[in-house]
Design an enzyme around this catalytic site. Sequence first.
Site, PDB file in Angstrom:
ATOM      1  N   ARG A 165       0.831  -1.225   0.000  1.00 41.42           N
ATOM      2  CA  ARG A 165       0.000   0.000   0.000  1.00 41.42           C
ATOM      3  C   ARG A 165       0.863   1.271   0.000  1.00 41.42           C
ATOM      4  NH1 ARG A 165      -2.971  -3.900  -0.627  1.00 41.42           N
ATOM      5  NH2 ARG A 165      -4.689  -4.476   0.754  1.00 41.42           N
ATOM      6  N   SER A 239     -10.712  -0.495   3.657  1.00 41.52           N
ATOM      7  CA  SER A 239      -9.916  -0.658   4.884  1.00 41.52           C
ATOM      8  C   SER A 239      -9.435   0.706   5.363  1.00 41.52           C
ATOM      9  CB  SER A 239      -8.684  -1.525   4.614  1.00 41.52           C
ATOM     10  OG  SER A 239      -9.069  -2.711   3.976  1.00 41.52           O
ATOM     11  N   GLU A 334      -4.609   3.872   6.311  1.00 37.07           N
ATOM     12  CA  GLU A 334      -4.424   3.688   4.865  1.00 37.07           C
ATOM     13  C   GLU A 334      -5.101   4.819   4.090  1.00 37.07           C
ATOM     14  OE1 GLU A 334      -5.049  -0.307   3.218  1.00 37.07           O
ATOM     15  OE2 GLU A 334      -6.159   0.612   1.570  1.00 37.07           O
TER      16      GLU A 334
HETATM   17  P1  FAD Z   1      -8.951   8.788  -4.712  1.00 42.15           P
HETATM   18  O1  FAD Z   1      -9.581   8.399  -3.433  1.00 42.15           O
HETATM   19  O2  FAD Z   1      -9.655   9.777  -5.548  1.00 42.15           O
HETATM   20  O3  FAD Z   1      -7.470   9.316  -4.424  1.00 42.15           O
HETATM   21  C1  FAD Z   1      -6.604   8.586  -3.585  1.00 42.15           C
HETATM   22  C2  FAD Z   1      -5.261   9.306  -3.532  1.00 42.15           C
HETATM   23  O4  FAD Z   1      -4.638   9.269  -4.808  1.00 42.15           O
HETATM   24  C3  FAD Z   1      -5.385  10.786  -3.187  1.00 42.15           C
HETATM   25  O5  FAD Z   1      -4.250  11.147  -2.443  1.00 42.15           O
HETATM   26  C4  FAD Z   1      -5.385  11.484  -4.535  1.00 42.15           C
HETATM   27  O6  FAD Z   1      -4.908  12.806  -4.470  1.00 42.15           O
HETATM   28  C5  FAD Z   1      -4.421  10.599  -5.318  1.00 42.15           C
HETATM   29  N1  FAD Z   1      -4.706  10.564  -6.758  1.00 42.15           N
HETATM   30  C6  FAD Z   1      -5.839  10.099  -7.346  1.00 42.15           C
HETATM   31  N2  FAD Z   1      -5.713  10.136  -8.683  1.00 42.15           N
HETATM   32  C7  FAD Z   1      -4.495  10.653  -8.951  1.00 42.15           C
HETATM   33  C8  FAD Z   1      -3.776  10.960 -10.158  1.00 42.15           C
HETATM   34  N3  FAD Z   1      -4.298  10.730 -11.367  1.00 42.15           N
HETATM   35  N4  FAD Z   1      -2.541  11.490 -10.049  1.00 42.15           N
HETATM   36  C9  FAD Z   1      -1.991  11.727  -8.831  1.00 42.15           C
HETATM   37  N5  FAD Z   1      -2.619  11.463  -7.659  1.00 42.15           N
HETATM   38  C10 FAD Z   1      -3.845  10.935  -7.726  1.00 42.15           C
HETATM   39  N6  FAD Z   1      -7.750  -0.533  -2.086  1.00 42.15           N
HETATM   40  C11 FAD Z   1      -6.932  -1.577  -2.300  1.00 42.15           C
HETATM   41  O7  FAD Z   1      -5.723  -1.403  -2.471  1.00 42.15           O
HETATM   42  N7  FAD Z   1      -7.413  -2.851  -2.316  1.00 42.15           N
HETATM   43  C12 FAD Z   1      -8.717  -3.127  -2.154  1.00 42.15           C
HETATM   44  O8  FAD Z   1      -9.101  -4.289  -2.195  1.00 42.15           O
HETATM   45  C13 FAD Z   1      -9.620  -2.048  -1.908  1.00 42.15           C
HETATM   46  N8  FAD Z   1     -10.922  -2.275  -1.681  1.00 42.15           N
HETATM   47  C14 FAD Z   1     -11.760  -1.231  -1.431  1.00 42.15           C
HETATM   48  C15 FAD Z   1     -13.119  -1.491  -1.185  1.00 42.15           C
HETATM   49  C16 FAD Z   1     -14.005  -0.457  -0.940  1.00 42.15           C
HETATM   50  C17 FAD Z   1     -15.453  -0.755  -0.686  1.00 42.15           C
HETATM   51  C18 FAD Z   1     -13.529   0.882  -0.954  1.00 42.15           C
HETATM   52  C19 FAD Z   1     -14.465   2.019  -0.736  1.00 42.15           C
HETATM   53  C20 FAD Z   1     -12.184   1.155  -1.172  1.00 42.15           C
HETATM   54  C21 FAD Z   1     -11.281   0.092  -1.408  1.00 42.15           C
HETATM   55  N9  FAD Z   1      -9.913   0.324  -1.638  1.00 42.15           N
HETATM   56  C22 FAD Z   1      -9.073  -0.737  -1.890  1.00 42.15           C
HETATM   57  C23 FAD Z   1      -9.353   1.680  -1.587  1.00 42.15           C
HETATM   58  C24 FAD Z   1      -9.472   2.450  -2.928  1.00 42.15           C
HETATM   59  O9  FAD Z   1     -10.547   1.973  -3.692  1.00 42.15           O
HETATM   60  C25 FAD Z   1      -8.205   2.361  -3.759  1.00 42.15           C
HETATM   61  O10 FAD Z   1      -7.104   2.847  -3.044  1.00 42.15           O
HETATM   62  C26 FAD Z   1      -8.328   3.119  -5.097  1.00 42.15           C
HETATM   63  O11 FAD Z   1      -7.183   2.927  -5.876  1.00 42.15           O
HETATM   64  C27 FAD Z   1      -8.554   4.613  -4.914  1.00 42.15           C
HETATM   65  O12 FAD Z   1      -8.892   5.147  -6.167  1.00 42.15           O
HETATM   66  P2  FAD Z   1      -9.629   6.528  -6.312  1.00 42.15           P
HETATM   67  O13 FAD Z   1      -9.649   6.879  -7.765  1.00 42.15           O
HETATM   68  O14 FAD Z   1     -10.937   6.495  -5.645  1.00 42.15           O
HETATM   69  O15 FAD Z   1      -8.615   7.477  -5.547  1.00 42.15           O
HETATM   70  P1  NAP Z   2      -9.835 -11.397   4.878  1.00 36.86           P
HETATM   71  O1  NAP Z   2     -10.018 -12.436   3.823  1.00 36.86           O
HETATM   72  O2  NAP Z   2     -10.814 -11.316   5.992  1.00 36.86           O
HETATM   73  O3  NAP Z   2      -8.367 -11.521   5.468  1.00 36.86           O
HETATM   74  C1  NAP Z   2      -7.895 -10.595   6.433  1.00 36.86           C
HETATM   75  C2  NAP Z   2      -6.490 -10.176   6.075  1.00 36.86           C
HETATM   76  O4  NAP Z   2      -5.632 -11.288   6.149  1.00 36.86           O
HETATM   77  C3  NAP Z   2      -6.434  -9.675   4.657  1.00 36.86           C
HETATM   78  O5  NAP Z   2      -6.518  -8.292   4.681  1.00 36.86           O
HETATM   79  C4  NAP Z   2      -5.148 -10.233   4.087  1.00 36.86           C
HETATM   80  O6  NAP Z   2      -4.109  -9.277   4.002  1.00 36.86           O
HETATM   81  C5  NAP Z   2      -4.731 -11.298   5.082  1.00 36.86           C
HETATM   82  N1  NAP Z   2      -4.771 -12.615   4.390  1.00 36.86           N
HETATM   83  C6  NAP Z   2      -5.823 -13.451   4.261  1.00 36.86           C
HETATM   84  N2  NAP Z   2      -5.459 -14.576   3.607  1.00 36.86           N
HETATM   85  C7  NAP Z   2      -4.158 -14.430   3.292  1.00 36.86           C
HETATM   86  C8  NAP Z   2      -3.210 -15.246   2.616  1.00 36.86           C
HETATM   87  N3  NAP Z   2      -3.542 -16.439   2.115  1.00 36.86           N
HETATM   88  N4  NAP Z   2      -1.959 -14.781   2.473  1.00 36.86           N
HETATM   89  C9  NAP Z   2      -1.606 -13.588   2.955  1.00 36.86           C
HETATM   90  N5  NAP Z   2      -2.457 -12.773   3.609  1.00 36.86           N
HETATM   91  C10 NAP Z   2      -3.716 -13.184   3.787  1.00 36.86           C
HETATM   92  O7  NAP Z   2      -9.758  -9.946   4.177  1.00 36.86           O
HETATM   93  P2  NAP Z   2     -10.880  -9.036   3.551  1.00 36.86           P
HETATM   94  O8  NAP Z   2     -11.072  -7.852   4.390  1.00 36.86           O
HETATM   95  O9  NAP Z   2     -12.088  -9.851   3.174  1.00 36.86           O
HETATM   96  O10 NAP Z   2     -10.176  -8.560   2.221  1.00 36.86           O
HETATM   97  C11 NAP Z   2      -9.885  -9.465   1.199  1.00 36.86           C
HETATM   98  C12 NAP Z   2      -8.826  -8.874   0.294  1.00 36.86           C
HETATM   99  O11 NAP Z   2      -9.291  -7.641  -0.279  1.00 36.86           O
HETATM  100  C13 NAP Z   2      -7.535  -8.540   1.031  1.00 36.86           C
HETATM  101  O12 NAP Z   2      -6.460  -8.782   0.182  1.00 36.86           O
HETATM  102  C14 NAP Z   2      -7.656  -7.070   1.315  1.00 36.86           C
HETATM  103  O13 NAP Z   2      -6.415  -6.413   1.365  1.00 36.86           O
HETATM  104  C15 NAP Z   2      -8.476  -6.563   0.120  1.00 36.86           C
HETATM  105  N6  NAP Z   2      -9.301  -5.417   0.529  1.00 36.86           N
HETATM  106  C16 NAP Z   2      -8.683  -4.217   0.649  1.00 36.86           C
HETATM  107  C17 NAP Z   2      -9.407  -3.111   1.014  1.00 36.86           C
HETATM  108  C18 NAP Z   2      -8.736  -1.762   1.088  1.00 36.86           C
HETATM  109  O14 NAP Z   2      -9.433  -0.764   1.190  1.00 36.86           O
HETATM  110  N7  NAP Z   2      -7.430  -1.705   1.037  1.00 36.86           N
HETATM  111  C19 NAP Z   2     -10.762  -3.208   1.272  1.00 36.86           C
HETATM  112  C20 NAP Z   2     -11.350  -4.458   1.169  1.00 36.86           C
HETATM  113  C21 NAP Z   2     -10.608  -5.564   0.791  1.00 36.86           C
HETATM  114  P3  NAP Z   2      -3.860  -8.319   2.726  1.00 36.86           P
HETATM  115  O15 NAP Z   2      -4.750  -7.162   2.939  1.00 36.86           O
HETATM  116  O16 NAP Z   2      -2.423  -7.976   2.871  1.00 36.86           O
HETATM  117  O17 NAP Z   2      -4.178  -9.075   1.487  1.00 36.86           O
END
Ligand code: FAD
Ligand code: NAP
Length: 338
Positions: A165, A239, A334
């Site tokens: 991240r 998250s 995050e």
């Molecule tokens: P924004 O929220 O609009 O921006 C995020 C940041 O990036 C800000 O600092 C903004 O200034 C910057 N930014 C945006 N666009 C640009 C650009 N073109 N140039 C420079 N800077 C820029 N994230 C994960 O990694 N894994 C997941 O599984 C995941 N699941 C999610 C599930 C849900 C339900 C939600 C709501 C969010 C989740 N996220 C997850 C977080 C998020 O969706 C991601 O981080 C996504 O990439 C953000 O994109 P955005 O366009 O909405 O960014």
């Molecule tokens: P989950 O399955 O309940 O698991 C909890 C955490 O354990 C996950 O976040 C994942 O870490 C870790 N994990 C589970 N199985 C793993 C494996 N086999 N090896 C290594 N790490 C493992 O998680 P969840 O909330 O439903 O999310 C599922 C996936 O979607 C995850 O990868 C999570 O990161 C992603 N997610 C991200 C966001 C976001 O906003 N960033 C939101 C929703 C879901 P990791 O997160 O490092 O994978």
Amino acid sequence: MPQIQRSYSLKTHNTFGIDVKADAFVEVTSVDDLKGLLSLPAVRSDLKLVLGGGSNVLFTRPVDGLVISMGIQGIEVTEAPNNGHFVTAGAGVVWHQLVEFCVNKGLVGIENLSLIPGRVGAAPMQNIGAYGVELKDVFHHLDALHIESGELRRFYLDECQFGYRESVFKRQLSGRYIITSVTLRLSENAPLNTSYGAIREQLATMGVENPIAADVSRAVIAIRQSKLPDPAMLGNAGSFFKNPVVPLALFEQLKAEYPNMPHYPAPDGMKLAAGWLIEQCGWKGKRVGNTGCHEQQALVIVNYGGATGQEIVDLAMNVTMSVNQRFGVELEREVNLF
Ligand code: FAD
Ligand code: NAP
């Protein structure tokens, strides 16, 4: 030149649904528009934030300056060496639409990242990841406009400093570049990643024995829809915290006390599940005023309606303190605060 709008509500531009105003707001749909805007010194000095889908931001106050909304579209596929394909997408393309495009073409590599909200340009910011795959695994290069000079620069994988991240754009180069396009390297015959138990279980439920990318994508969509709140129904930014990676010594200590604690080996220690730690502290499903920790995934802080950014920050601080007191683990945010 795109129209700059004054005193603009950002409520529909952030998935938390926080109602704040920006002094000025403009959507750009081409690199030329963006260059034109940034050639104006007043725009450069007023620029506070570039917004994609607003799914990883939390507004705690009005934005006293200009917000640029990224709307550059377009997806292009070209040949890459060794039977690969370069897929280049404009920074304003909705991420999941890119995933669908690739899956439909039989290109393997980003199916595990299905249904992540937001736009392509934000994906490198935190090296988006889910279910064992991160953007960096398929990333080739990106193009970004240097805000100060207006010059386009290409960044290759080794220059982006991708981590869990993390990227150079969130750290050293924060606020200096606007990402305009991202290029992935995908192929038809790359191996699928079904290492996450949840994916294997879902594929089994679906009766799929020999999955293709489209099956993995369907499995990920089904899992996500079953446990994550839809921001259109309940404001959230996914998250709120990162999963902490703790030193092995602390991990051993905690494991002796909590033998059922989920843990996953990480390059520099042991990764713990932040959601589990938060749940153990009693926050899962707990509501405080207009905010709370989601009933199915405590790691997701939600806005039940009408919450301010500050209310969400306060809840997050209380969650952080509980986890620290009970486990000695410091949770890191995050979501990006503005
Ligand atoms: P924004 O929220 O609009 O921006 C995020 C940041 O990036 C800000 O600092 C903004 O200034 C910057 N930014 C945006 N666009 C640009 C650009 N073109 N140039 C420079 N800077 C820029 N994230 C994960 O990694 N894994 C997941 O599984 C995941 N699941 C999610 C599930 C849900 C339900 C939600 C709501 C969010 C989740 N996220 C997850 C977080 C998020 O969706 C991601 O981080 C996504 O990439 C953000 O994109 P955005 O366009 O909405 O960014
Ligand atoms: P989950 O399955 O309940 O698991 C909890 C955490 O354990 C996950 O976040 C994942 O870490 C870790 N994990 C589970 N199985 C793993 C494996 N086999 N090896 C290594 N790490 C493992 O998680 P969840 O909330 O439903 O999310 C599922 C996936 O979607 C995850 O990868 C999570 O990161 C992603 N997610 C991200 C966001 C976001 O906003 N960033 C939101 C929703 C879901 P990791 O997160 O490092 O994978």
